[in-house]
Design a protein around this motif. Structure first.
Motif, mmCIF file in Angstrom:
data_model
loop_
_atom_site.group_PDB
_atom_site.id
_atom_site.type_symbol
_atom_site.label_atom_id
_atom_site.label_comp_id
_atom_site.label_asym_id
_atom_site.label_seq_id
_atom_site.Cartn_x
_atom_site.Cartn_y
_atom_site.Cartn_z
ATOM 1 N N GLY A 1 0.817 -1.208 0.000
ATOM 2 C CA GLY A 1 0.000 0.000 0.000
ATOM 3 C C GLY A 1 0.855 1.264 0.000
ATOM 4 O O GLY A 1 0.548 2.227 -0.705
ATOM 5 N N TRP A 2 1.908 1.254 0.802
ATOM 6 C CA TRP A 2 2.818 2.405 0.812
ATOM 7 C C TRP A 2 3.451 2.613 -0.570
ATOM 8 O O TRP A 2 3.561 3.744 -1.055
ATOM 9 N N ALA A 3 3.892 1.525 -1.185
ATOM 10 C CA ALA A 3 4.515 1.633 -2.512
ATOM 11 C C ALA A 3 3.542 2.253 -3.510
ATOM 12 O O ALA A 3 3.908 3.144 -4.283
ATOM 13 N N LEU A 4 2.303 1.790 -3.486
ATOM 14 C CA LEU A 4 1.296 2.329 -4.402
ATOM 15 C C LEU A 4 1.007 3.792 -4.095
ATOM 16 O O LEU A 4 0.955 4.624 -5.005
ATOM 17 N N SER A 5 0.846 4.111 -2.834
ATOM 18 C CA SER A 5 0.539 5.489 -2.440
ATOM 19 C C SER A 5 1.624 6.463 -2.883
ATOM 20 O O SER A 5 1.340 7.504 -3.480
ATOM 21 N N VAL A 6 2.867 6.120 -2.592
ATOM 22 C CA VAL A 6 3.983 6.998 -2.967
ATOM 23 C C VAL A 6 4.057 7.137 -4.488
ATOM 24 O O VAL A 6 4.246 8.242 -5.013
ATOM 25 N N ALA A 7 3.901 6.035 -5.203
ATOM 26 C CA ALA A 7 3.985 6.090 -6.664
ATOM 27 C C ALA A 7 2.866 6.933 -7.271
ATOM 28 O O ALA A 7 3.091 7.688 -8.228
ATOM 29 N N LEU A 8 1.669 6.829 -6.741
ATOM 30 C CA LEU A 8 0.554 7.639 -7.254
ATOM 31 C C LEU A 8 0.798 9.127 -7.025
ATOM 32 O O LEU A 8 0.527 9.955 -7.905
ATOM 33 N N ILE A 9 1.323 9.466 -5.859
ATOM 34 C CA ILE A 9 1.646 10.872 -5.570
ATOM 35 C C ILE A 9 2.755 11.361 -6.500
ATOM 36 O O ILE A 9 2.670 12.458 -7.052
#
Length: 80
Positions: A41-49
């Protein structure tokens, strides 16, 4: 100092590793399913930002973000 969440260290699994290496990494770090899911989830969140922020101004960062998003979405082995 960090965000206080050990799962943040797992972001590298989707940022730097292919699917096969990611499985080896997960076995080596011996994290539970909940921590692995939070890391994903962190990986996805950071990448989306990053994608939203760098889409126009930094094509290399945007491409990296797209890569991470792809890895997270297509990672079939994340759930055990």
């Amino acid at each position: 100092m960090g965000v206080g969440e050990p799962a943040v260290d797992l972001i590298a699994a989707w940022s730097l590793l292919n699917a096969e290496a990611r499985g080896v990494f997960r076995d080596a770090v011996e994290v539970d399913d909940a921590a692995w899911a939070r890391g994903r989830g962190w990986a996805l969140s950071v990448a989306l930002i990053e994608l939203a922020y760098y889409r126009i101004t930094n094509p290399v960062m945007a491409a990296t973000a797209r890569h991470v998003i792809h890895e997270v979405i297509t990672d079939r082995r994340s759930a055990r």
